[in-house]
Design a protein around this motif. Structure first.
Motif, PDB file in Angstrom:
ATOM      1  N   ASN A   1       0.880  -1.247  -0.073  1.00 23.86           N
ATOM      2  CA  ASN A   1      -0.159  -0.015  -0.043  1.00 23.86           C
ATOM      3  C   ASN A   1       0.792   1.210  -0.140  1.00 23.86           C
ATOM      4  OD1 ASN A   1      -2.141  -1.316   0.031  1.00 23.86           O
ATOM      5  ND2 ASN A   1      -2.569  -1.371   2.045  1.00 23.86           N
ATOM      6  N   PHE A   2       1.994   1.281   0.785  1.00 21.93           N
ATOM      7  CA  PHE A   2       2.749   2.423   1.081  1.00 21.93           C
ATOM      8  C   PHE A   2       3.512   2.691  -0.405  1.00 21.93           C
ATOM      9  CE2 PHE A   2       6.343   5.185   2.055  1.00 21.93           C
ATOM     10  CZ  PHE A   2       5.923   6.128   2.458  1.00 21.93           C
ATOM     11  N   PHE A   3       3.982   1.703  -1.105  1.00 25.04           N
ATOM     12  CA  PHE A   3       4.771   1.982  -2.289  1.00 25.04           C
ATOM     13  C   PHE A   3       3.698   2.336  -3.482  1.00 25.04           C
ATOM     14  CE2 PHE A   3       8.520  -1.272  -1.843  1.00 25.04           C
ATOM     15  CZ  PHE A   3       9.076  -0.436  -0.899  1.00 25.04           C
ATOM     16  N   ARG A   4       2.345   1.947  -3.424  1.00 28.40           N
ATOM     17  CA  ARG A   4       1.676   2.155  -4.398  1.00 28.40           C
ATOM     18  C   ARG A   4       0.875   3.482  -4.506  1.00 28.40           C
ATOM     19  NH1 ARG A   4      -1.698  -3.414  -5.811  1.00 28.40           N
ATOM     20  NH2 ARG A   4      -0.103  -4.347  -6.751  1.00 28.40           N
ATOM     21  N   TYR A   5       0.324   3.753  -2.700  1.00 24.27           N
ATOM     22  CA  TYR A   5      -0.317   4.823  -2.426  1.00 24.27           C
ATOM     23  C   TYR A   5       0.150   5.891  -1.679  1.00 24.27           C
ATOM     24  CZ  TYR A   5      -3.610   1.508  -4.562  1.00 24.27           C
ATOM     25  OH  TYR A   5      -4.076   0.470  -5.019  1.00 24.27           O
TER      26      TYR A   5
ATOM     27  N   GLY B   1      -5.649  14.139 -11.323  1.00 25.63           N
ATOM     28  CA  GLY B   1      -5.953  12.883 -11.368  1.00 25.63           C
ATOM     29  C   GLY B   1      -4.814  11.757 -11.114  1.00 25.63           C
ATOM     30  N   ARG B   2      -3.623  12.509 -10.824  1.00 30.33           N
ATOM     31  CA  ARG B   2      -2.556  11.613 -10.479  1.00 30.33           C
ATOM     32  C   ARG B   2      -2.465  11.450  -9.013  1.00 30.33           C
ATOM     33  NH1 ARG B   2       1.383  16.339 -13.425  1.00 30.33           N
ATOM     34  NH2 ARG B   2       0.236  17.229 -11.800  1.00 30.33           N
ATOM     35  N   VAL B   3      -1.950  10.010  -8.667  1.00 30.17           N
ATOM     36  CA  VAL B   3      -1.975   9.478  -7.473  1.00 30.17           C
ATOM     37  C   VAL B   3      -0.654  10.249  -6.636  1.00 30.17           C
ATOM     38  CG1 VAL B   3      -1.303   7.383  -5.722  1.00 30.17           C
ATOM     39  CG2 VAL B   3      -2.866   7.220  -7.850  1.00 30.17           C
ATOM     40  N   GLU B   4      -1.098  10.828  -5.455  1.00 29.45           N
ATOM     41  CA  GLU B   4      -0.110  11.591  -4.900  1.00 29.45           C
ATOM     42  C   GLU B   4       0.578  10.642  -3.804  1.00 29.45           C
ATOM     43  OE1 GLU B   4      -1.600  16.024  -4.466  1.00 29.45           O
ATOM     44  OE2 GLU B   4      -2.700  14.520  -2.939  1.00 29.45           O
ATOM     45  N   ALA B   5       1.696  10.210  -4.435  1.00 30.99           N
ATOM     46  CA  ALA B   5       2.614   9.134  -3.488  1.00 30.99           C
ATOM     47  C   ALA B   5       4.007   9.501  -3.882  1.00 30.99           C
ATOM     48  CB  ALA B   5       2.331   7.751  -3.880  1.00 30.99           C
ATOM     49  N   PRO B   6       5.008   9.351  -2.668  1.00 26.03           N
ATOM     50  CA  PRO B   6       6.433   9.596  -2.995  1.00 26.03           C
ATOM     51  C   PRO B   6       7.135   8.511  -3.946  1.00 26.03           C
ATOM     52  CG  PRO B   6       6.038   8.857  -0.761  1.00 26.03           C
ATOM     53  CD  PRO B   6       4.669   9.059  -1.281  1.00 26.03           C
ATOM     54  N   LEU B   7       6.567   7.379  -3.738  1.00 23.14           N
ATOM     55  CA  LEU B   7       7.110   6.345  -4.572  1.00 23.14           C
ATOM     56  C   LEU B   7       6.405   5.879  -5.535  1.00 23.14           C
ATOM     57  CD1 LEU B   7       8.364   4.443  -1.351  1.00 23.14           C
ATOM     58  CD2 LEU B   7       9.811   5.986  -2.680  1.00 23.14           C
ATOM     59  N   ARG B   8       6.985   4.914  -6.352  1.00 21.65           N
ATOM     60  CA  ARG B   8       6.100   4.154  -7.538  1.00 21.65           C
ATOM     61  C   ARG B   8       6.937   2.781  -7.460  1.00 21.65           C
ATOM     62  NH1 ARG B   8       3.127   7.615  -7.277  1.00 21.65           N
ATOM     63  NH2 ARG B   8       2.163   8.908  -8.978  1.00 21.65           N
ATOM     64  N   PRO B   9       6.149   1.684  -7.501  1.00 17.07           N
ATOM     65  CA  PRO B   9       6.534   0.333  -7.500  1.00 17.07           C
ATOM     66  C   PRO B   9       7.422  -0.007  -9.012  1.00 17.07           C
ATOM     67  CG  PRO B   9       4.088   0.388  -7.017  1.00 17.07           C
ATOM     68  CD  PRO B   9       4.531   1.840  -7.449  1.00 17.07           C
TER      69      PRO B   9
ATOM     70  N   VAL C   1       9.797  -3.605  -4.772  1.00 12.75           N
ATOM     71  CA  VAL C   1      10.765  -2.709  -5.137  1.00 12.75           C
ATOM     72  C   VAL C   1      10.107  -1.395  -5.358  1.00 12.75           C
ATOM     73  CG1 VAL C   1      13.013  -2.108  -6.262  1.00 12.75           C
ATOM     74  CG2 VAL C   1      12.134  -4.363  -5.748  1.00 12.75           C
ATOM     75  N   ALA C   2      10.472  -0.226  -4.856  1.00 19.40           N
ATOM     76  CA  ALA C   2       9.844   1.172  -5.495  1.00 19.40           C
ATOM     77  C   ALA C   2      11.049   2.115  -5.695  1.00 19.40           C
ATOM     78  CB  ALA C   2       8.981   1.706  -4.435  1.00 19.40           C
ATOM     79  N   GLY C   3      10.586   3.155  -6.590  1.00 18.16           N
ATOM     80  CA  GLY C   3      11.573   4.179  -6.783  1.00 18.16           C
ATOM     81  C   GLY C   3      11.047   5.437  -6.491  1.00 18.16           C
ATOM     82  N   LYS C   4      12.110   6.147  -6.113  1.00 15.60           N
ATOM     83  CA  LYS C   4      11.319   7.704  -5.649  1.00 15.60           C
ATOM     84  C   LYS C   4      11.127   8.504  -6.810  1.00 15.60           C
ATOM     85  CE  LYS C   4      11.178  11.176  -2.771  1.00 15.60           C
ATOM     86  NZ  LYS C   4      12.390  11.455  -1.494  1.00 15.60           N
ATOM     87  N   LEU C   5      10.184   9.308  -6.967  1.00 14.74           N
ATOM     88  CA  LEU C   5       9.793  10.027  -7.942  1.00 14.74           C
ATOM     89  C   LEU C   5      10.736  11.251  -7.905  1.00 14.74           C
ATOM     90  CD1 LEU C   5       6.054   9.581  -7.934  1.00 14.74           C
ATOM     91  CD2 LEU C   5       7.625   8.616  -9.309  1.00 14.74           C
TER      92      LEU C   5
END
Length: 322
Positions: A267-271, A284-292, A318-322
């Motif tokens: 959930n944290f990685f996605r949202y 409409g872009r998901v506000e999250a610091p990371l992307r899977p 695995v997630a990457g920082k935007l």
């Protein structure tokens, strides 16, 4: 059923419930190559291994780092200090990863290129009877990752009320008979309490399915371990702080071993939150610091599971920082 295997020049005897060591080994890292590959280690980068343990992931990161790189490794268990790597690029932090940001600032580090977390319990803990992590032994119910912490599993069993115990067994162990188990534990206090694993197993056995004995006892011990060490609270804190520490393009790799922690990480990685609810901006872009990075969770293959049966429940996200 028993079978033998040789791994890292060490001899083991394995059984369905785990591995019983003939020669003690602190830990065997699951998905070692895959998880370090996910960090995309660069020569001069700064990395953090928040679960040092036996040092498997740290050693692999150091092997890939250049002379200008740095690696910080955390572990709250003093036993892990015996595995410290003798390398000028390496710094060991004896502390809980829930204080990741504060420790990194203490060391003058504001940003890092990658973070790895292996949330599995080390073989060392499961295979030392005095640590109380396994129902396979009759040792005292301790379960503290940090042995200087105030509250042990025995303290919880002998002081929490029935309602609170039932909640732990149900929420952290996902046990159907949580209420009846809690009532049995409270009743057992009248005849001296519960101090060791053998007494606990005897107390809850009437409420455990004979066909699911190993699974349900594992779930019960997991529930107590999570409560003793506030594992989910620490995980939430580490994930939030880790996302802040990463540089844009930095990588976050996390190995989970049960559904409770895996759900939090996913959930944290996605949202960017732990509830799994997408919060979107005006466009409409998901506000999250990371992307899977890996859309499909990475799991061990059959060959790895044969070598290391305890890796069978590992999941790598695995997630990457935007």
């Amino acid at each position: 059923m028993f079978f033998s295997l040789t791994l890292n020049s060490k001899k083991f005897v394995a059984e369905d419930s785990g591995i019983i060591m003939q020669t003690p080994v602190y830990h065997i890292s699951a998905l070692l190559a895959e998880s370090v590959d996910a960090l995309a280690v660069c020569d001069s980068g700064t990395y953090v291994d928040v679960t040092f343990g036996g040092g498997g992931h740290s050693r692999e990161i150091l092997r890939r780092l250049g002379a200008g790189g740095r690696l910080f490794a955390f572990d709250q268990d003093a036993d892990a200090m015996a595995n410290i790597v003798d390398d000028p690029r390496f710094v060991f932090v004896h502390g809980n990863f829930r204080f990741l940001r504060n420790f990194m600032r203490y060391h003058g580090v504001e940003k890092v290129d990658g973070i790895i977390a292996d949330l599995g319990v080390s073989f060392h803990h499961f295979d030392m009877p005095e640590r109380g992590f396994s129902f396979r032994f009759g040792g005292r119910l301790d379960m503290r990752m940090n042995r200087s912490a105030a509250v042990s599993a025995a303290d919880i069993l002998n002081t929490y009320d029935e309602e609170r115990l039932a909640g732990i067994f149900r929420n952290y162990g996902e046990l159907k008979n949580a209420r009846r188990m809690a009532a049995a534990v409270v009743a057992r206090r009248r005849s001296g309490g519960i101090a060791d694993a053998g007494t606990l197993v005897e107390t809850v056995s009437p409420f455990i399915s004979p066909k699911q004995q190993k699974k349900e006892l594992s779930q019960l011990f997991q529930a107590l371990r999570i409560e003793v060490n506030d594992e989910l609270g620490s995980l939430r804190a580490m994930l939030k702080q880790g996302a802040e520490l990463l540089v844009p393009g930095g990588r976050f790799a996390v190995l989970t071993y049960h559904s409770l922690e895996d759900r939090l990480v996913k959930n944290f990685f996605r949202y960017g939150n732990f509830d799994g609810v997408a919060e979107k901006d005006f466009f409409g872009r998901v506000e999250a610091p990371l992307r899977p990075v890996n859309n499909k969770v990475i799991v061990p293959d059959g060959e790895e599971i044969e070598r290391n049966p305890r890796a069978r429940s590992a999941k790598l996200r695995v997630a990457g920082k935007l």
